[in-house]
Design a protein around this motif. Structure first.
Motif, PDB file in Angstrom:
ATOM      1  N   VAL A   1     119.246  54.851  24.204  1.00  0.00           N
ATOM      2  CA  VAL A   1     120.230  55.045  22.993  1.00  0.00           C
ATOM      3  C   VAL A   1     119.632  54.685  21.637  1.00  0.00           C
ATOM      4  O   VAL A   1     119.946  55.205  20.564  1.00  0.00           O
ATOM      5  N   CYS A   2     119.005  53.634  21.631  1.00  0.00           N
ATOM      6  CA  CYS A   2     118.229  53.132  20.462  1.00  0.00           C
ATOM      7  C   CYS A   2     116.874  52.566  20.438  1.00  0.00           C
ATOM      8  O   CYS A   2     116.481  52.340  21.734  1.00  0.00           O
ATOM      9  N   VAL A   3     116.335  52.278  19.271  1.00  0.00           N
ATOM     10  CA  VAL A   3     115.029  51.841  19.328  1.00  0.00           C
ATOM     11  C   VAL A   3     114.998  50.449  19.233  1.00  0.00           C
ATOM     12  O   VAL A   3     115.509  49.980  18.012  1.00  0.00           O
ATOM     13  N   PRO A   4     114.132  49.494  20.147  1.00  0.00           N
ATOM     14  CA  PRO A   4     114.242  48.125  19.788  1.00  0.00           C
ATOM     15  C   PRO A   4     113.401  47.620  18.600  1.00  0.00           C
ATOM     16  O   PRO A   4     112.366  48.792  18.271  1.00  0.00           O
TER      17      PRO A   4
ATOM     18  N   THR B   1     125.694  54.895  33.022  1.00  0.00           N
ATOM     19  CA  THR B   1     127.121  54.503  32.864  1.00  0.00           C
ATOM     20  C   THR B   1     127.058  53.706  31.448  1.00  0.00           C
ATOM     21  O   THR B   1     127.738  53.945  30.502  1.00  0.00           O
ATOM     22  N   LEU B   2     126.034  52.529  31.729  1.00  0.00           N
ATOM     23  CA  LEU B   2     125.900  52.005  30.183  1.00  0.00           C
ATOM     24  C   LEU B   2     125.436  52.715  29.230  1.00  0.00           C
ATOM     25  O   LEU B   2     126.061  52.631  27.973  1.00  0.00           O
ATOM     26  N   ALA B   3     124.293  53.533  29.371  1.00  0.00           N
ATOM     27  CA  ALA B   3     123.814  54.348  28.368  1.00  0.00           C
ATOM     28  C   ALA B   3     124.962  55.223  27.536  1.00  0.00           C
ATOM     29  O   ALA B   3     125.075  55.259  26.522  1.00  0.00           O
ATOM     30  N   ASP B   4     125.749  55.840  28.521  1.00  0.00           N
ATOM     31  CA  ASP B   4     126.722  56.781  27.916  1.00  0.00           C
ATOM     32  C   ASP B   4     127.885  55.909  27.087  1.00  0.00           C
ATOM     33  O   ASP B   4     128.151  56.272  25.995  1.00  0.00           O
ATOM     34  N   PHE B   5     127.913  54.593  27.690  1.00  0.00           N
ATOM     35  CA  PHE B   5     129.183  53.971  26.894  1.00  0.00           C
ATOM     36  C   PHE B   5     128.552  53.458  25.530  1.00  0.00           C
ATOM     37  O   PHE B   5     129.022  53.541  24.529  1.00  0.00           O
ATOM     38  N   LEU B   6     127.140  53.060  25.630  1.00  0.00           N
ATOM     39  CA  LEU B   6     126.388  52.680  24.280  1.00  0.00           C
ATOM     40  C   LEU B   6     126.330  53.867  23.310  1.00  0.00           C
ATOM     41  O   LEU B   6     126.551  53.699  21.913  1.00  0.00           O
TER      42      LEU B   6
ATOM     43  N   TYR C   1     128.298  56.504  23.422  1.00  0.00           N
ATOM     44  CA  TYR C   1     129.682  56.833  22.712  1.00  0.00           C
ATOM     45  C   TYR C   1     130.058  55.896  21.610  1.00  0.00           C
ATOM     46  O   TYR C   1     130.551  56.228  20.567  1.00  0.00           O
ATOM     47  N   CYS C   2     129.883  54.577  21.756  1.00  0.00           N
ATOM     48  CA  CYS C   2     130.293  53.579  20.677  1.00  0.00           C
ATOM     49  C   CYS C   2     129.157  53.809  19.393  1.00  0.00           C
ATOM     50  O   CYS C   2     129.965  53.751  18.306  1.00  0.00           O
ATOM     51  N   LYS C   3     127.977  54.142  19.528  1.00  0.00           N
ATOM     52  CA  LYS C   3     127.274  54.213  18.344  1.00  0.00           C
ATOM     53  C   LYS C   3     127.662  55.745  17.694  1.00  0.00           C
ATOM     54  O   LYS C   3     127.662  55.659  16.320  1.00  0.00           O
ATOM     55  N   THR C   4     127.935  56.639  18.270  1.00  0.00           N
ATOM     56  CA  THR C   4     128.572  57.742  17.498  1.00  0.00           C
ATOM     57  C   THR C   4     129.708  57.929  17.154  1.00  0.00           C
ATOM     58  O   THR C   4     130.265  58.223  16.051  1.00  0.00           O
ATOM     59  N   GLU C   5     130.727  57.346  18.132  1.00  0.00           N
ATOM     60  CA  GLU C   5     132.184  57.562  17.835  1.00  0.00           C
ATOM     61  C   GLU C   5     132.768  56.409  16.890  1.00  0.00           C
ATOM     62  O   GLU C   5     133.864  56.494  16.249  1.00  0.00           O
ATOM     63  N   HIS C   6     132.063  55.262  16.703  1.00  0.00           N
ATOM     64  CA  HIS C   6     132.403  54.135  16.156  1.00  0.00           C
ATOM     65  C   HIS C   6     131.404  53.091  15.499  1.00  0.00           C
ATOM     66  O   HIS C   6     131.011  52.242  15.602  1.00  0.00           O
ATOM     67  N   PRO C   7     130.615  53.863  14.557  1.00  0.00           N
ATOM     68  CA  PRO C   7     129.683  53.185  13.781  1.00  0.00           C
ATOM     69  C   PRO C   7     130.222  52.262  13.019  1.00  0.00           C
ATOM     70  O   PRO C   7     131.430  52.257  12.468  1.00  0.00           O
ATOM     71  N   ALA C   8     129.522  51.119  12.956  1.00  0.00           N
ATOM     72  CA  ALA C   8     129.939  50.013  11.944  1.00  0.00           C
ATOM     73  C   ALA C   8     128.712  49.079  11.399  1.00  0.00           C
ATOM     74  O   ALA C   8     127.608  49.607  11.764  1.00  0.00           O
TER      75      ALA C   8
ATOM     76  N   THR D   1     141.017  53.996  39.458  1.00  0.00           N
ATOM     77  CA  THR D   1     140.302  55.230  40.276  1.00  0.00           C
ATOM     78  C   THR D   1     139.792  56.195  39.113  1.00  0.00           C
ATOM     79  O   THR D   1     139.128  57.414  39.467  1.00  0.00           O
ATOM     80  N   GLY D   2     139.351  55.672  38.058  1.00  0.00           N
ATOM     81  CA  GLY D   2     138.928  56.591  36.926  1.00  0.00           C
ATOM     82  C   GLY D   2     138.100  55.640  35.955  1.00  0.00           C
ATOM     83  O   GLY D   2     137.934  54.331  36.133  1.00  0.00           O
ATOM     84  N   THR D   3     137.359  56.275  34.876  1.00  0.00           N
ATOM     85  CA  THR D   3     136.414  55.512  34.052  1.00  0.00           C
ATOM     86  C   THR D   3     137.298  55.918  32.880  1.00  0.00           C
ATOM     87  O   THR D   3     137.405  56.939  32.508  1.00  0.00           O
ATOM     88  N   GLN D   4     137.701  54.963  32.193  1.00  0.00           N
ATOM     89  CA  GLN D   4     138.248  54.895  30.891  1.00  0.00           C
ATOM     90  C   GLN D   4     137.702  54.110  29.839  1.00  0.00           C
ATOM     91  O   GLN D   4     137.075  53.474  30.147  1.00  0.00           O
ATOM     92  N   ARG D   5     138.162  54.573  28.510  1.00  0.00           N
ATOM     93  CA  ARG D   5     137.764  53.939  27.520  1.00  0.00           C
ATOM     94  C   ARG D   5     139.020  53.604  26.631  1.00  0.00           C
ATOM     95  O   ARG D   5     139.852  54.756  26.602  1.00  0.00           O
ATOM     96  N   PHE D   6     139.058  52.585  25.693  1.00  0.00           N
ATOM     97  CA  PHE D   6     140.090  52.069  25.130  1.00  0.00           C
ATOM     98  C   PHE D   6     139.592  51.566  23.751  1.00  0.00           C
ATOM     99  O   PHE D   6     138.649  51.029  23.526  1.00  0.00           O
ATOM    100  N   VAL D   7     140.528  52.163  22.738  1.00  0.00           N
ATOM    101  CA  VAL D   7     140.342  51.385  21.326  1.00  0.00           C
ATOM    102  C   VAL D   7     141.606  50.481  21.069  1.00  0.00           C
ATOM    103  O   VAL D   7     142.763  50.689  21.279  1.00  0.00           O
ATOM    104  N   TYR D   8     141.265  49.102  20.719  1.00  0.00           N
ATOM    105  CA  TYR D   8     141.991  48.234  20.400  1.00  0.00           C
ATOM    106  C   TYR D   8     142.071  47.947  18.836  1.00  0.00           C
ATOM    107  O   TYR D   8     140.980  47.810  18.194  1.00  0.00           O
TER     108      TYR D   8
END
Length: 176
Positions: A96-99, A42-47, A49-56, A14-21
């Motif tokens: 979120v990003c430029v092609p 929802t997809l844009a927010d997730f992308l 988040y990943c780009k900002t919080e978990h750059p690689a 019943t919620g929206t969650q994110r997990f780090v493994y």
């Protein structure tokens, strides 16, 4: 979101969650009011988040659910089976990003879903990744062999994106 029933007890349907493994196991890092998995935002927010919080240095976006090829992806069972059109998915990525065909923002975009290895899908993600991994046909219910290709990454943390794509596809063929 997406399903009213999960076999992993930490997931709240019943919620929206994110997990780090990682080496510490599974850690919940985000828990908010439920949003539809079939929404562009929802997809844009997730992308984002990943780009900002978990750059690689190397990145892969993996979609798992139901594929419909040229007609889109996903079926959020909590929101009437709503999915994303290819146009919606591209819009989320573009927000979120430029092609860039010469230097795309992602190494791999993968679809553990039926019918997603088509020219329409490749066109929708043009400029966003060097490689697209998907099936041109229907996939069995178990999908990809995650143990095998994630194991290949664990054995060789310097695996390059093309080798990883090969590990994904080879392990899929071997598994079935």
């Amino acid at each position: 979101g997406g399903s009213g029933n999960w076999k992993y007890e930490k997931i709240n349907p019943t919620g929206t969650q994110r997990f780090v493994y990682d080496h510490n196991g599974v850690t919940e890092v985000y828990n908010a009011q439920i949003t539809g998995a079939g929404r562009t935002q929802t997809l844009a927010d997730f992308l984002r988040y990943c780009k900002t919080e978990h750059p690689a240095d190397h990145t892969m976006v993996l979609f798992w659910n139901h594929g419909a090829g040229a007609f889109g992806f996903g079926a959020d069972m909590l929101f009437g089976g709503q999915g994303l059109s290819l146009k919606d998915m591209r819009a989320a990525f573009e927000s979120v990003c430029v092609p860039n065909e010469e230097n795309p923002p992602f190494d791999i975009i993968g679809f553990d879903a039926c019918l997603m290895a088509s020219m329409e899908v490749a066109g929708a993600f043009n400029g966003f990744a060097n490689y697209l991994v998907g099936s041109e046909d229907v996939e069995p219910g178990n999908g990809w062999d995650y143990t095998a290709w994630l194991g290949a990454m664990a054995e060789n943390p310097r695996i390059n994106p093309l080798q990883l794509c090969k590990a994904i596809t080879d392990s899929y063929v071997t598994f079935y």
